[in-house]
Design a protein around this motif. Structure first.
Motif, PDB file in Angstrom:
ATOM      1  N   ILE A  94      26.217  41.571  31.177  1.00  0.00           N
ATOM      2  CA  ILE A  94      26.997  42.483  32.020  1.00  0.00           C
ATOM      3  C   ILE A  94      28.336  42.802  31.371  1.00  0.00           C
ATOM      4  O   ILE A  94      28.756  43.970  31.312  1.00  0.00           O
ATOM      5  CB  ILE A  94      27.206  41.866  33.420  1.00  0.00           C
ATOM      6  N   TYR A  95      29.031  41.777  30.872  1.00  0.00           N
ATOM      7  CA  TYR A  95      30.330  42.005  30.230  1.00  0.00           C
ATOM      8  C   TYR A  95      30.198  42.936  29.022  1.00  0.00           C
ATOM      9  O   TYR A  95      31.019  43.843  28.822  1.00  0.00           O
ATOM     10  CB  TYR A  95      30.946  40.676  29.794  1.00  0.00           C
ATOM     11  N   HIS A  96      29.182  42.691  28.205  1.00  0.00           N
ATOM     12  CA  HIS A  96      29.009  43.513  27.002  1.00  0.00           C
ATOM     13  C   HIS A  96      28.582  44.936  27.356  1.00  0.00           C
ATOM     14  O   HIS A  96      29.028  45.905  26.723  1.00  0.00           O
ATOM     15  CB  HIS A  96      27.988  42.866  26.070  1.00  0.00           C
ATOM     16  N   LYS A  97      27.745  45.064  28.369  1.00  0.00           N
ATOM     17  CA  LYS A  97      27.283  46.390  28.774  1.00  0.00           C
ATOM     18  C   LYS A  97      28.441  47.244  29.262  1.00  0.00           C
ATOM     19  O   LYS A  97      28.527  48.442  28.940  1.00  0.00           O
ATOM     20  CB  LYS A  97      26.226  46.252  29.879  1.00  0.00           C
ATOM     21  N   TYR A 104      38.010  40.642  34.868  1.00  0.00           N
ATOM     22  CA  TYR A 104      38.360  41.164  36.184  1.00  0.00           C
ATOM     23  C   TYR A 104      38.270  42.684  36.276  1.00  0.00           C
ATOM     24  O   TYR A 104      38.330  43.249  37.377  1.00  0.00           O
ATOM     25  CB  TYR A 104      39.756  40.666  36.580  1.00  0.00           C
ATOM     26  N   GLU A 105      38.102  43.359  35.121  1.00  0.00           N
ATOM     27  CA  GLU A 105      37.824  44.792  35.146  1.00  0.00           C
ATOM     28  C   GLU A 105      36.560  45.076  35.941  1.00  0.00           C
ATOM     29  O   GLU A 105      36.458  46.069  36.669  1.00  0.00           O
ATOM     30  CB  GLU A 105      37.658  45.326  33.716  1.00  0.00           C
ATOM     31  N   LEU A 106      35.571  44.212  35.789  1.00  0.00           N
ATOM     32  CA  LEU A 106      34.298  44.372  36.474  1.00  0.00           C
ATOM     33  C   LEU A 106      34.482  44.430  37.982  1.00  0.00           C
ATOM     34  O   LEU A 106      33.776  45.162  38.687  1.00  0.00           O
ATOM     35  CB  LEU A 106      33.383  43.210  36.085  1.00  0.00           C
ATOM     36  N   LEU A 107      35.436  43.662  38.514  1.00  0.00           N
ATOM     37  CA  LEU A 107      35.620  43.573  39.964  1.00  0.00           C
ATOM     38  C   LEU A 107      36.163  44.880  40.539  1.00  0.00           C
ATOM     39  O   LEU A 107      35.850  45.232  41.678  1.00  0.00           O
ATOM     40  CB  LEU A 107      36.560  42.410  40.301  1.00  0.00           C
ATOM     41  N   ASP A 112      37.204  47.058  44.345  1.00  0.00           N
ATOM     42  CA  ASP A 112      38.384  47.926  44.377  1.00  0.00           C
ATOM     43  C   ASP A 112      39.519  47.251  43.610  1.00  0.00           C
ATOM     44  O   ASP A 112      39.384  46.115  43.138  1.00  0.00           O
ATOM     45  CB  ASP A 112      38.809  48.227  45.814  1.00  0.00           C
ATOM     46  N   LEU A 113      40.643  47.956  43.502  1.00  0.00           N
ATOM     47  CA  LEU A 113      41.768  47.467  42.718  1.00  0.00           C
ATOM     48  C   LEU A 113      42.377  46.211  43.324  1.00  0.00           C
ATOM     49  O   LEU A 113      42.770  45.295  42.598  1.00  0.00           O
ATOM     50  CB  LEU A 113      42.832  48.565  42.598  1.00  0.00           C
ATOM     51  N   LYS A 114      42.486  46.144  44.643  1.00  0.00           N
ATOM     52  CA  LYS A 114      43.141  44.984  45.263  1.00  0.00           C
ATOM     53  C   LYS A 114      42.348  43.698  45.045  1.00  0.00           C
ATOM     54  O   LYS A 114      42.933  42.628  44.878  1.00  0.00           O
ATOM     55  CB  LYS A 114      43.383  45.222  46.746  1.00  0.00           C
ATOM     56  N   ALA A 503      29.790  40.204  43.415  1.00  0.00           N
ATOM     57  CA  ALA A 503      29.746  41.445  42.627  1.00  0.00           C
ATOM     58  C   ALA A 503      28.385  41.635  41.964  1.00  0.00           C
ATOM     59  O   ALA A 503      27.868  42.758  41.887  1.00  0.00           O
ATOM     60  CB  ALA A 503      30.853  41.429  41.572  1.00  0.00           C
ATOM     61  N   PHE A 504      27.770  40.547  41.522  1.00  0.00           N
ATOM     62  CA  PHE A 504      26.503  40.631  40.788  1.00  0.00           C
ATOM     63  C   PHE A 504      25.305  40.846  41.707  1.00  0.00           C
ATOM     64  O   PHE A 504      24.416  41.648  41.403  1.00  0.00           O
ATOM     65  CB  PHE A 504      26.275  39.354  39.981  1.00  0.00           C
ATOM     66  N   PHE A 505      25.263  40.127  42.831  1.00  0.00           N
ATOM     67  CA  PHE A 505      24.009  40.010  43.577  1.00  0.00           C
ATOM     68  C   PHE A 505      24.040  40.551  45.009  1.00  0.00           C
ATOM     69  O   PHE A 505      22.997  40.685  45.619  1.00  0.00           O
ATOM     70  CB  PHE A 505      23.583  38.540  43.632  1.00  0.00           C
ATOM     71  N   PHE A 506      25.206  40.845  45.556  1.00  0.00           N
ATOM     72  CA  PHE A 506      25.293  41.279  46.958  1.00  0.00           C
ATOM     73  C   PHE A 506      25.828  42.711  46.997  1.00  0.00           C
ATOM     74  O   PHE A 506      26.992  42.952  47.342  1.00  0.00           O
ATOM     75  CB  PHE A 506      26.186  40.321  47.752  1.00  0.00           C
ATOM     76  N   LYS A 507      24.969  43.632  46.654  1.00  0.00           N
ATOM     77  CA  LYS A 507      25.381  45.030  46.464  1.00  0.00           C
ATOM     78  C   LYS A 507      25.840  45.697  47.753  1.00  0.00           C
ATOM     79  O   LYS A 507      26.574  46.685  47.710  1.00  0.00           O
ATOM     80  CB  LYS A 507      24.222  45.829  45.851  1.00  0.00           C
TER      81      LYS A 507
END
Length: 577
Positions: A94-97, A104-107, A112-114, A503-507
């Motif tokens: 996920i990080y590389h993709k 924390y960019e992924l979050l 959202d930003l907060k 973030a990964f599993f609870f869309k």
């Protein structure tokens, strides 16, 4: 220390610093400075990941932990190999993709930003504290043992790390980690074989391990279900697993190591390399501590390994009482050596009744010796309440300075300082990166060029270096340093890991629910810590601190799910899981 020790120490540290600066000169882009150019090989990643975790605390505290409590601490790492597999399969791709610079960019992309900002701040708090402790750990002990000024040592170690971390960024940290790990392991192997060579001629390695076993120092596995015990098999593969999963999967000081990988495969191989070698490495370091214990079964040892503690009581009105206790301690040591000789002879004769009787005698003598050490700590505390009476972290450095030959003393001191530098460099590198990219850059209204953000990252790294030095200057010992760092991590890591798993599993869960759940979870974890763990002495807690990782992770997921469900019910929206 002898002149040759000073030469070995200074030459080793100077080489590491100047090598890091030379190898990484000219990093002008964010890609080069923060991700090291993205061309690191798997062995560089693996060694850098190991060196980041293996701070000076590891090589000061772990042998002392084994000296006092045996090998059981290795269970803490049992969840690490499984965590490495999960991270390789889920986190790394996920990080590389997403080609992120920070975890924390992924979050922000997912929530959202907060939420991104909150998680980054949680990281900055716990890792900032840890950075100060990794500087403080070797400083306080070297200061007490060598008589060096504590604040000067804090500043010296901090400046050495800042020089090559600020100048070269991630690549400087990674390339110097290889040299540091080499120095560290060479020093530990030399120590192990030196101890083996100083034992009586009729005591082999096998005999020494049997002696350790007879004194319960080799009790590795504890399958008990008591959650109050800090280190059991179950706490290791559950609480330890969650801690390692969060540390290696979401802590920027580690994520930044494998984000520099040339490819997903190189990053994965580096983590698997760490997963395979980390537990044996920690086992060996603990074994060195057990060998130090065996060494002192035949050699004289102080009542308290902290020389400052001894000086405090000797120069007080309790000096005479302490002298009598010291005489009793010396008499017990003679009894202990005789009992050890009887045990060795019984082993050679394979007389099982004699072996058991000798073992009982050894245990009884060690129990009496431990009681005398407790009395000594009470006297020291009465003589000077401000002096550190807990001497676990002083055992190994006392052994080094008082027993190792010239040259090897300098090498082992270089090991301690190299480990401090390796871990602190990774932490400062990550702290500067998160502050620059997740807070400074992301919350600016205008976008500036690459060179500006490289300069900003260097500036924030320098700032965090200064903050770490300040924390080191006001820090204090707490039970055992390696446990203190893990306790601080456990307070935050479970919550952060839960946010990433959401973030990964609870869309179906959105940012507002996660943000509120994360704040409430952190408050609950603080309450649990200050009611069930912190008020109690080591071994008396109502809850082992490793369980905070699992509790925090599960709690933030459950609360976020409930908040999202409640929000949808209020809005009368359909619930799609």
């Amino acid at each position: 220390m002898a002149v040759v020790d000073w030469i070995v120490l200074c030459a080793t540290l100077a080489f590491i610093v100047f090598y890091g600066v030379w190898k990484t000169r000219g990093s002008k882009s964010v890609e080069d400075y923060i991700r090291g150019g993205g061309n690191a090989k798997w062995w560089t990643i693996g060694l850098s990941v190991m060196a980041t975790q293996a701070s000076a605390i590891t090589f000061l505290s772990t042998p002392g932990q084994a000296f006092h409590d045996g090998m059981g601490f290795v269970q803490f790492y049992f969840g690490l190999p499984l965590a490495m597999v999960v991270i390789c399969l889920i986190f790394v791709p996920i990080y590389h993709k997403l080609k992120v610079y920070t975890a924390y960019e992924l979050l922000e992309q997912r929530f959202d930003l907060k939420t991104r900002t909150l998680t980054a701040i949680l990281f900055l708090i716990q890792r900032g504290l840890a950075a100060g402790i990794t500087i403080f750990a070797p400083s306080i002990i070297l200061s007490a043992v060598l008589g060096w000024n504590l604040q000067t040592l804090n500043i010296l170690i901090g400046i050495l790390v800042i020089i090559y971390t600020v100048s070269g960024g991630t690549k400087a940290v990674s390339v110097t980690h290889k040299q540091q790990m080499f120095v560290i392991m060479v020093g530990m192997f030399f120590t192990f074989f030196f101890i083996l060579g100083t034992l009586p001629p009729d005591v082999s390695l096998g005999d020494s391990l049997k002696i350790a076993g007879a004194t319960d120092k080799l009790n590795i596995l504890d399958f008990g279900l008591d959650t109050r015990n800090r280190y059991t098999f179950w706490s290791g593969i559950t609480g330890g697993f969650f801690l390692m999963l969060s540390y290696f999967g979401t802590d920027q000081s580690q994520v930044q190591r494998y984000l520099s990988g040339k490819s997903i495969r190189e990053s994965q191989l580096g983590l698997i390399f760490n997963g395979i070698l980390k537990v044996p490495m920690q086992f060996f370091i603990l074994l060195v501590g057990v060998m130090v214990f065996i060494f002192y079964q035949y050699q004289s040892s102080p009542l308290n390994f902290n020389p400052a503690a001894r000086d405090a009581v000797v120069n007080s009105t309790l000096a005479e009482d302490y002298s009598l206790l010291q005489e009793e301690h010396e008499a017990l040591e003679k009894e202990k050596r005789m009992a050890q000789n009887e045990y060795t002879k019984a082993l050679q004769l394979k007389d099982f009744n004699s072996i058991e009787q000798a073992r009982i005698n050894i245990l009884a003598i060690n129990d009496r010796e431990n009681e005398n050490r407790k009395v000594a700590r009470t006297m020291i505390e009465e003589a000077d309440p401000d002096v550190e009476t807990n001497d676990k972290d002083y055992v190994f450095i006392h052994f080094i300075l008082n027993n190792l030959p010239m040259g090897l003393v300098g090498l082992l001191l270089a090991v301690i300082l190299s480990a401090a530098m390796s871990s602190t460099a990774s932490e400062l590198n990550a702290l500067g990166t998160i502050t620059a990219l997740d807070l400074y850059k992301r919350n600016r209204s205008n976008t500036l060029n690459d060179s500006h953000y490289v300069l900003a990252t260097k500036g924030f790294t320098l700032l965090w270096g200064v903050i770490a030095i300040i924390i080191a200057c006001v820090a204090n010992l707490f039970d055992n340093l390696i446990q203190l760092v893990n306790i601080i991590g456990s307070i935050f890591y479970g919550n952060v890991l839960g946010i990433f798993l959401l973030a990964f599993f609870f869309k179906y869960i959105k940012g507002n629910a996660v943000f509120l759940a994360a704040i409430l979870t952190q408050i609950i974890i603080f309450v649990l810590f200050f009611t069930l763990i912190f008020p109690y002495e080591s071994g008396q807690e109502k809850l082992g601190y490793l369980w905070l990782n699992a509790i925090g992770c599960v709690l933030v997921i459950v609360l976020a799910s409930l908040f999202e469900l409640f929000d949808k019910l209020l809005r009368k929206e359909p619930i799609n899981v």
